[in-house]
Design a protein around this motif. Structure first.
Motif, PDB file in Angstrom:
ATOM      1  N   ALA A 148      38.986  56.315  70.268  1.00 44.10           N
ATOM      2  CA  ALA A 148      39.523  55.729  69.043  1.00 44.10           C
ATOM      3  C   ALA A 148      38.708  56.300  67.890  1.00 44.10           C
ATOM      4  O   ALA A 148      37.516  55.983  67.758  1.00 44.10           O
ATOM      5  CB  ALA A 148      39.403  54.209  69.085  1.00 44.10           C
ATOM      6  N   PRO A 149      39.295  57.195  67.071  1.00 48.60           N
ATOM      7  CA  PRO A 149      38.514  57.816  66.006  1.00 48.60           C
ATOM      8  C   PRO A 149      37.847  56.780  65.117  1.00 48.60           C
ATOM      9  O   PRO A 149      38.498  55.838  64.658  1.00 48.60           O
ATOM     10  CB  PRO A 149      39.563  58.629  65.227  1.00 48.60           C
ATOM     11  CG  PRO A 149      40.628  58.923  66.246  1.00 48.60           C
ATOM     12  CD  PRO A 149      40.678  57.694  67.104  1.00 48.60           C
ATOM     13  N   PRO A 150      36.551  56.921  64.900  1.00 49.72           N
ATOM     14  CA  PRO A 150      35.840  55.962  64.046  1.00 49.72           C
ATOM     15  C   PRO A 150      36.275  56.110  62.594  1.00 49.72           C
ATOM     16  O   PRO A 150      36.778  57.160  62.187  1.00 49.72           O
ATOM     17  CB  PRO A 150      34.374  56.346  64.225  1.00 49.72           C
ATOM     18  CG  PRO A 150      34.407  57.782  64.626  1.00 49.72           C
ATOM     19  CD  PRO A 150      35.661  57.970  65.418  1.00 49.72           C
ATOM     20  N   PRO A 151      36.101  55.066  61.785  1.00 53.29           N
ATOM     21  CA  PRO A 151      36.468  55.168  60.373  1.00 53.29           C
ATOM     22  C   PRO A 151      35.587  56.176  59.638  1.00 53.29           C
ATOM     23  O   PRO A 151      34.429  56.390  60.001  1.00 53.29           O
ATOM     24  CB  PRO A 151      36.252  53.751  59.841  1.00 53.29           C
ATOM     25  CG  PRO A 151      35.264  53.145  60.795  1.00 53.29           C
ATOM     26  CD  PRO A 151      35.554  53.750  62.126  1.00 53.29           C
ATOM     27  N   VAL A 152      36.155  56.801  58.618  1.00 52.51           N
ATOM     28  CA  VAL A 152      35.412  57.739  57.770  1.00 52.51           C
ATOM     29  C   VAL A 152      34.938  56.978  56.540  1.00 52.51           C
ATOM     30  O   VAL A 152      35.737  56.329  55.852  1.00 52.51           O
ATOM     31  CB  VAL A 152      36.295  58.938  57.365  1.00 52.51           C
ATOM     32  CG1 VAL A 152      35.510  59.902  56.482  1.00 52.51           C
ATOM     33  CG2 VAL A 152      36.819  59.656  58.607  1.00 52.51           C
ATOM     34  N   VAL A 153      33.638  57.041  56.260  1.00 51.70           N
ATOM     35  CA  VAL A 153      33.036  56.251  55.197  1.00 51.70           C
ATOM     36  C   VAL A 153      32.283  57.171  54.242  1.00 51.70           C
ATOM     37  O   VAL A 153      31.543  58.062  54.673  1.00 51.70           O
ATOM     38  CB  VAL A 153      32.067  55.194  55.776  1.00 51.70           C
ATOM     39  CG1 VAL A 153      31.396  54.401  54.657  1.00 51.70           C
ATOM     40  CG2 VAL A 153      32.800  54.258  56.722  1.00 51.70           C
ATOM     41  N   ASN A 154      32.465  56.972  52.951  1.00 51.45           N
ATOM     42  CA  ASN A 154      31.735  57.723  51.932  1.00 51.45           C
ATOM     43  C   ASN A 154      30.257  57.344  51.996  1.00 51.45           C
ATOM     44  O   ASN A 154      29.906  56.177  51.794  1.00 51.45           O
ATOM     45  CB  ASN A 154      32.301  57.400  50.550  1.00 51.45           C
ATOM     46  CG  ASN A 154      31.650  58.207  49.441  1.00 51.45           C
ATOM     47  OD1 ASN A 154      30.628  58.859  49.642  1.00 51.45           O
ATOM     48  ND2 ASN A 154      32.238  58.156  48.250  1.00 51.45           N
ATOM     49  N   PRO A 155      29.362  58.288  52.290  1.00 47.30           N
ATOM     50  CA  PRO A 155      27.940  57.950  52.399  1.00 47.30           C
ATOM     51  C   PRO A 155      27.364  57.353  51.121  1.00 47.30           C
ATOM     52  O   PRO A 155      26.401  56.582  51.175  1.00 47.30           O
ATOM     53  CB  PRO A 155      27.268  59.285  52.723  1.00 47.30           C
ATOM     54  CG  PRO A 155      28.338  60.242  53.039  1.00 47.30           C
ATOM     55  CD  PRO A 155      29.629  59.719  52.546  1.00 47.30           C
TER      56      PRO A 155
END
Length: 343
Positions: free
Chosen positions: A266-273
């Motif tokens: 399940a692809p993890p969410p992409v988060v702005n660092p």
């Protein structure tokens, strides 16, 4: 038949060096023989199964570590230099890169001046992050910074030397486009292997950045094309630029690879660092902290390069016949090859 031009290849035991030798040995019109080239593999450490002609070559040492007579013989013999020797590991102190990446380039320049040989230098596309017109400054603590700075210094040495030269700036490399073969695992494979375990709570990536991976044989074909054509001037970004997959596409490709092997991701969410709470990554377990920090820092490098790396791929396709290879397909092939090697 004319005498082949002799090419000294430094760093022949490395990933780029072995790929160049393997690509040059492939049968057909693209072979080194068909290009009128003889590749002389400069070897300091490690086996080079693809090499037929070798010479001891420690670029960090005066005269490459050779005695005066052997060095003079090499000077007379060589017509062209491909300088691919380099320390490419990230995260080391600046002084660790100096002997090979900077002093080594000085030694190559001295040799090339004596030999009257143009130099074709393998740099990195990440130098864009330290350009004077970078949209945002690269952090002092970025894991890639010291490595990038050493390559930037090497490029400057070549410019200042006045030697005829080209610079090839590849992004992160993956295995051969058709087979996935690589002589050793690179950062893309290591990061992919970790992500495939489903351990990443999220993927830190700045908005709009691309996951720019290039099959290593495309770099080799570009360099061999420059040798074939006798080019001795030019700077080439061996990247996909705006054609490169974005982060969600990369994660979908990884999930597709795993599905083909009966596994689910399940692809993890992409988060702005930049939107993370302070200390979130630092609070993770050691391995997760290490991998997540690298993902964040590589994203920062791309952001400092404008979000999308510069590219010369259209010119390389036209000028040197580099094939048009879909990057997601090459990435999937590389993942499949790596998985086959581990079983």
């Amino acid at each position: 038949m004319s005498t082949p031009r002799t090419v000294l290849l430094t760093g022949a035991s490395g990933v780029v060096g072995r790929s160049l030798l393997r690509t040059a040995a492939a049968p057909g019109t693209g072979s080194a023989a068909a290009r009128g080239l003889r590749l002389l593999a400069g070897v300091h450490r490690g086996p080079v199964p693809e090499a037929t002609d070798t010479v001891d070559c420690d670029v960090s040492a005066e005269r490459f570590g050779l005695d005066e007579d052997s060095y003079a013989t090499l000077v007379r013999e060589v017509d062209l230099v491909v300088h691919s020797a380099g320390l490419t590991e990230w995260g080391l102190p600046a002084e660790r890169y100096e002997p090979v990446n900077v002093t080594g380039t000085r030694q190559v320049i001295e040799f090339a001046e004596r030999a009257g040989a143009p130099v074709h230098f393998i740099s990195t596309a990440f130098v864009a992050a330290l350009s004077d017109d970078a949209p945002v400054p690269l952090g002092e603590g970025n894991v890639c910074r010291n490595y990038i700075a050493s390559k930037r210094s090497a490029e400057q040495l070549l410019r200042d030397s006045g030697l005829p030269h080209t610079v090839f700036r590849p992004t992160n490399l993956v295995g051969e486009s058709g087979t996935g073969w690589t002589s050793q695992a690179q950062i893309v494979q290591l990061m992919s292997d970790w992500l495939a375990r489903g351990r990443a709570p999220f993927v830190p990536a700045h908005p709009g950045v691309r996951m720019d991976f290039v099959a290593q044989d495309l770099l080799s074909l570009a360099v061999l094309g420059a040798l074939r054509e006798g080019d001795a001037e030019g700077e080439y970004w061996v990247t996909y630029g705006a054609e490169a997959m974005d982060v969600p596409a990369c994660l979908r490709t990884l999930a597709k690879h795993l599905a083909g092997r009966g596994r689910t991701l399940a692809p993890p969410p992409v988060v702005n660092p930049d939107e993370l709470e302070p200390g979130v990554i630092e609070a993770l377990p050691p391995m997760a902290r290490s991998f997540m920090s690298v993902l964040r820092d590589v994203s920062e490098v791309t952001r400092c390069s404008g979000g999308v790396l510069p590219t010369s791929m259209p010119e390389l396709r036209t000028r040197y016949g580099v094939p048009h290879v879909d990057d997601t397909a090459a990435y999937l092939t590389a993942l499949d090859y790596a998985a086959g090697q581990s079983t």
